[in-house]
Design a protein around this motif. Structure first.
Motif, PDB file in Angstrom:
ATOM      1  N   ASN A 253     -48.165 -35.135 -33.870  1.00 36.60           N
ATOM      2  CA  ASN A 253     -49.420 -34.717 -33.252  1.00 36.60           C
ATOM      3  C   ASN A 253     -49.225 -33.642 -32.189  1.00 36.60           C
ATOM      4  O   ASN A 253     -50.137 -33.369 -31.419  1.00 36.60           O
ATOM      5  CB  ASN A 253     -50.159 -35.923 -32.661  1.00 36.60           C
ATOM      6  N   LEU A 254     -48.066 -33.017 -32.154  1.00 42.27           N
ATOM      7  CA  LEU A 254     -47.846 -31.907 -31.232  1.00 42.27           C
ATOM      8  C   LEU A 254     -48.542 -30.676 -31.783  1.00 42.27           C
ATOM      9  O   LEU A 254     -48.708 -30.522 -32.992  1.00 42.27           O
ATOM     10  CB  LEU A 254     -46.348 -31.638 -31.051  1.00 42.27           C
ATOM     11  N   ASP A 255     -48.930 -29.795 -30.904  1.00 44.67           N
ATOM     12  CA  ASP A 255     -49.671 -28.600 -31.291  1.00 44.67           C
ATOM     13  C   ASP A 255     -48.707 -27.521 -31.773  1.00 44.67           C
ATOM     14  O   ASP A 255     -48.616 -26.441 -31.191  1.00 44.67           O
ATOM     15  CB  ASP A 255     -50.507 -28.102 -30.112  1.00 44.67           C
ATOM     16  N   ALA A 256     -47.975 -27.852 -32.822  1.00 47.00           N
ATOM     17  CA  ALA A 256     -47.004 -26.921 -33.386  1.00 47.00           C
ATOM     18  C   ALA A 256     -46.717 -27.359 -34.815  1.00 47.00           C
ATOM     19  O   ALA A 256     -46.729 -28.555 -35.104  1.00 47.00           O
ATOM     20  CB  ALA A 256     -45.707 -26.934 -32.573  1.00 47.00           C
TER      21      ALA A 256
ATOM     22  N   VAL B  35     -49.331 -36.921 -25.664  1.00 43.51           N
ATOM     23  CA  VAL B  35     -49.255 -35.475 -25.465  1.00 43.51           C
ATOM     24  C   VAL B  35     -49.468 -35.093 -23.998  1.00 43.51           C
ATOM     25  O   VAL B  35     -48.795 -34.193 -23.484  1.00 43.51           O
ATOM     26  CB  VAL B  35     -50.248 -34.738 -26.385  1.00 43.51           C
TER      27      VAL B  35
ATOM     28  N   ASP C 101     -46.446 -33.150 -22.262  1.00 45.14           N
ATOM     29  CA  ASP C 101     -46.615 -31.810 -21.702  1.00 45.14           C
ATOM     30  C   ASP C 101     -46.287 -31.771 -20.216  1.00 45.14           C
ATOM     31  O   ASP C 101     -45.757 -30.786 -19.713  1.00 45.14           O
ATOM     32  CB  ASP C 101     -48.033 -31.300 -21.938  1.00 45.14           C
TER      33      ASP C 101
END
Length: 116
Positions: free
Chosen positions: A32-35, A103, A107
């Motif tokens: 679920n990381l933005d990558a 997340v 972060d």
């Protein structure tokens, strides 16, 4: 072979060669990381976590014949983030890796973890 135990020991001790041996050639990886993620990016992020974290511990686990669910505490210098991992195993290899990170805390305590 204790695939799950070997997996956990390998990535938390920053041994990407050992981790690679456990992954099936067609392993499916999601998080679920933005990558975007594939097996190479997974290895890079695990390497960054293992290198930056003061300690990575298994806070909980549920083991099954065909996989496991693991909850990790990722202890960074200024706080702890949590990650849950779902693994599927077939023929002694990991065929699926699903990671769910907290997340917000990831972060905060692991800035730049998944930046390319």
């Amino acid at each position: 072979m204790d695939v799950i135990g070997f997996w956990t020991r390998s990535w938390t001790s920053d041994d990407p060669a050992a981790v690679r041996k456990l992954l099936a050639p067609d392993v499916e990886v999601e998080w679920n990381l933005d990558a975007p993620v594939d097996d190479e990016e997974l290895l890079q992020v695990q390497h960054r976590i293992a290198g930056f974290a003061d300690k990575v511990t298994v806070a909980g686990e549920t083991l099954a014949e065909d996989g496991a669910t693991l909850v990790y505490d990722l202890v960074a210098p200024f706080g702890t983030a949590r990650m849950v991992e779902f693994l599927a195993v077939a023929d002694g290899r990991i065929t699926e890796v699903r990671q769910v990170y907290d997340v917000t805390l990831t972060d905060r305590y692991f800035p730049g973890l998944y930046d390319n």
